[in-house]
Design an enzyme around this catalytic site. Structure first.
Site, PDB file in Angstrom:
ATOM      1  N   HIS A 159       0.814  -1.219   0.000  1.00 15.42           N
ATOM      2  CA  HIS A 159       0.000   0.000   0.000  1.00 15.42           C
ATOM      3  C   HIS A 159       0.849   1.271   0.000  1.00 15.42           C
ATOM      4  CE1 HIS A 159       0.334  -0.304   4.540  1.00 15.42           C
ATOM      5  NE2 HIS A 159       0.440   1.018   4.393  1.00 15.42           N
ATOM      6  N   ASP A 189       0.162  -7.721   1.397  1.00 12.59           N
ATOM      7  CA  ASP A 189       0.519  -6.318   1.565  1.00 12.59           C
ATOM      8  C   ASP A 189       2.035  -6.124   1.529  1.00 12.59           C
ATOM      9  OD1 ASP A 189       0.124  -3.618   1.771  1.00 12.59           O
ATOM     10  OD2 ASP A 189      -0.130  -3.625   3.956  1.00 12.59           O
ATOM     11  N   SER A 297       4.691   2.587   7.996  1.00 15.63           N
ATOM     12  CA  SER A 297       4.342   1.450   7.133  1.00 15.63           C
ATOM     13  C   SER A 297       5.536   1.044   6.268  1.00 15.63           C
ATOM     14  CB  SER A 297       3.165   1.806   6.235  1.00 15.63           C
ATOM     15  OG  SER A 297       1.980   1.924   6.973  1.00 15.63           O
TER      16      SER A 297
END
Length: 352
Positions: A159, A189, A297
């Site tokens: 992402h 992911d 992230s």
């Protein structure tokens, strides 16, 4: 008394012609009879006899031959130990400067004097963590990544780079690189990107997430809110948490903009950081209370030996706006063993 009788019987023939002077007899030829009062002769030949003026020591030669194999084995053992030590050192050097090690249950990349400290982990691993700035038609987002090879392969979240038209990467020493996407796996992911014209980078060591225990201390390094190289610490709060994230590219970009980089996810039947949409995927994650914020992230979750044990992926923000959002100790990371298993697919250029 028994010993005395045995000797008399054994040398009974010596009684027939005893020496008048035992010392005189001893000075004669060695084949002369033996006085029964003397100690019995040795079982082996004399310690030394002379022939042609040169001493012979046959029993010593035989002893030397008997000791020979033992001495040889000892020498071989010493050489083997030296070679073994050198081999171990060579392996340690290779895994520290080349590609990332595939397993690191006994690897310690933290400086000796700082083992088990957050400062030691930060010093050892920070050079392997990067900031990623991805730009797309919908805007831009900031995330983090982990260098896994010296020539610039980097693992991050899907992402973070999904739909990006350009990717800029900044290393811990401030150098900037352009990167391209090699492969993605939205079901986990994960994404693999590659820096252009990079070499000599410090690759992280990938550990073993299956060996983790709840309560174990961990460190997180990333770029929350664009603050490069931020270090936080905490513990492993839980293992095998089912975390659901969006796989739809449009939904990802929309949420990145609206939440300022906060990534929507579902956990325990609830949605956090917005709507995950209709296209989702679920993976088992490591839960940690190490402080994670938007921008973490794709960064690293690290054990106290300096091994990467997870890729930070989802974190709960308690506020609607990233300006007032903060970590509440609810973060999740993709286990590094999942990353290692997915690497061949990502390197092959998987897109999905």
């Amino acid at each position: 008394m028994t010993e005395s009788l045995r000797r008399n019987g054994e040398y009974e023939h010596a009684q027939e012609n005893p020496y008048e002077n035992p010392y005189q007899g001893a000075q004669q030829h060695a084949s002369s009879p033996v006085n029964p009062e003397w100690p019995p002769p040795p079982a082996q030949p004399p310690a030394a006899s002379f022939q042609d003026g040169q001493p012979e020591q046959p029993h010593k030669k035989r002893a030397s031959r008997r000791r020979g194999p033992v001495a040889l084995l000892t020498a071989v053992a010493i050489v083997a130990a030296a070679v073994g030590g050198g081999t171990a050192y060579g392996i340690q050097e290779l895994t520290g400067s080349g590609t990332a090690a595939s397993s690191a249950t006994s690897t310690n990349v933290v400086p000796t004097g700082q083992k088990g400290t957050v400062a030691g982990v930060a010093e050892a691993v920070s050079p392997s963590i990067v900031e990623i700035n991805a730009t797309s038609n919908a805007g831009s987002s900031t995330g983090s990544g982990v260098i896994i090879t010296g020539d610039g392969e980097i693992i991050t979240n899907n992402h973070v780079v999904s739909g990006a038209s350009s990717i800029k990467v900044t290393t811990s020493d401030g150098k900037q690189y352009t990167a391209r996407v090699v492969g993605t796996d939205s079901s986990k992911d994960l994404a693999l990107i590659k820096l252009e014209n990079a070499s000599g980078l410090k690759a992280a060591t990938l550990g073993d997430s299956d060996a983790l225990k709840v309560g174990q201390q961990v460190v997180a390094i990333g770029s929350p809110e664009g603050l490069t190289g931020t270090v936080t610490s905490g513990i492993v709060s839980a293992l095998d948490r089912d975390v659901t994230v969006a796989t739809d590219e449009g939904q990802q970009q929309q949420q990145q903009q609206r939440q300022g980089g906060g990534w929507p996810f579902e956990f325990g039947g609830q949605e956090f950081n917005g709507d995950t949409g209709s296209s989702t995927t679920t993976y088992q994650a490591i839960q940690t209370d190490a402080s994670l914020n938007p921008g973490n992230s794709g960064g690293a979750l690290i054990d106290m030996n300096g091994n990467i044990i997870g890729i930070n992926s989802a974190m709960y923000s308690s506020a609607e706006s990233s300006a007032s959002a903060g970590s509440v100790g609810l973060g999740f990371a993709i286990p590094v063993n999942t990353v290692k298993a997915d690497l061949p697919k990502l390197r092959a250029g998987a897109d999905g």
